[in-house]
Scaffold this motif. Structure first.
Motif, PDB file in Angstrom:
ATOM      1  N   ASN A   1       0.849  -1.196   0.000  1.00 36.21           N
ATOM      2  CA  ASN A   1       0.000   0.000   0.000  1.00 36.21           C
ATOM      3  C   ASN A   1       0.884   1.246   0.000  1.00 36.21           C
ATOM      4  O   ASN A   1       2.117   1.142  -0.046  1.00 36.21           O
ATOM      5  CB  ASN A   1      -0.988  -0.025   1.174  1.00 36.21           C
ATOM      6  CG  ASN A   1      -0.306   0.054   2.528  1.00 36.21           C
ATOM      7  OD1 ASN A   1       0.854   0.449   2.656  1.00 36.21           O
ATOM      8  ND2 ASN A   1      -1.034  -0.356   3.560  1.00 36.21           N
ATOM      9  N   ALA A   2       0.275   2.399   0.056  1.00 35.90           N
ATOM     10  CA  ALA A   2       1.015   3.670  -0.017  1.00 35.90           C
ATOM     11  C   ALA A   2       2.030   3.808   1.114  1.00 35.90           C
ATOM     12  O   ALA A   2       3.058   4.471   0.953  1.00 35.90           O
ATOM     13  CB  ALA A   2       0.038   4.843   0.004  1.00 35.90           C
ATOM     14  N   SER A   3       1.767   3.158   2.238  1.00 37.79           N
ATOM     15  CA  SER A   3       2.689   3.218   3.376  1.00 37.79           C
ATOM     16  C   SER A   3       3.773   2.150   3.308  1.00 37.79           C
ATOM     17  O   SER A   3       4.634   2.076   4.186  1.00 37.79           O
ATOM     18  CB  SER A   3       1.908   3.060   4.684  1.00 37.79           C
ATOM     19  OG  SER A   3       0.946   4.077   4.813  1.00 37.79           O
TER      20      SER A   3
END
Length: 134
Positions: free
Chosen positions: A32-34
């Motif tokens: 994911n984006a993290s």
């Protein structure tokens, strides 16, 4: 699904999941984006598949070979089937040994008192304490 959720769902450690991914047993897991792993249905199927084959006793080396062959396509079907047959034969031999051991333990349990009595008599005889000795 996060790695924590997958770990709990399949009762596997997160380290095991990371290891399987690192050595190529699992497809690349999306992030994911993290930067956290996000397991989709395809990845979950792979986790389950590898987990079952490990429970069947397949070594990491054999699994790596299987996954490599699988990724090479249909021309490796016979080789993959051969790996499964070999693992099944190995499991059947293990099962036969376990059954043999279980039969032995059942016999020992069913005749436990007889063996204990015999041992006690042997001990008494050794010590010279049998009632029928002169």
């Amino acid at each position: 699904m996060t790695i924590d959720e997958v770990s709990k769902k399949f009762d596997l450690t997160k380290d095991t999941l990371r290891y399987w991914e690192r050595i190529g047993l699992l497809p690349d897991i999306a992030r994911n984006a993290s930067g956290y792993r996000e397991y989709d249905e395809h990845a979950l199927n792979w986790v389950y598949y590898i987990m079952i084959l490990r429970k069947a006793g397949m070594s990491i080396e054999a699994l790596s070979e299987f996954v490599k062959l699988l990724r090479e396509g249909d021309q490796t079907i016979a080789a993959r089937k051969s790996l499964f047959i070999e693992q099944r034969d190995h499991l059947m031999a293990q099962r036969d040994n376990i059954n043999k051991t279980l039969r032995y333990l059942d016999y020992k349990i069913d005749h436990f008192e007889d063996h204990m009595l015999s041992y006690e008599n042997e001990k008494l005889a050794y010590e010279g304490n049998l009632a029928d000795e002169k």
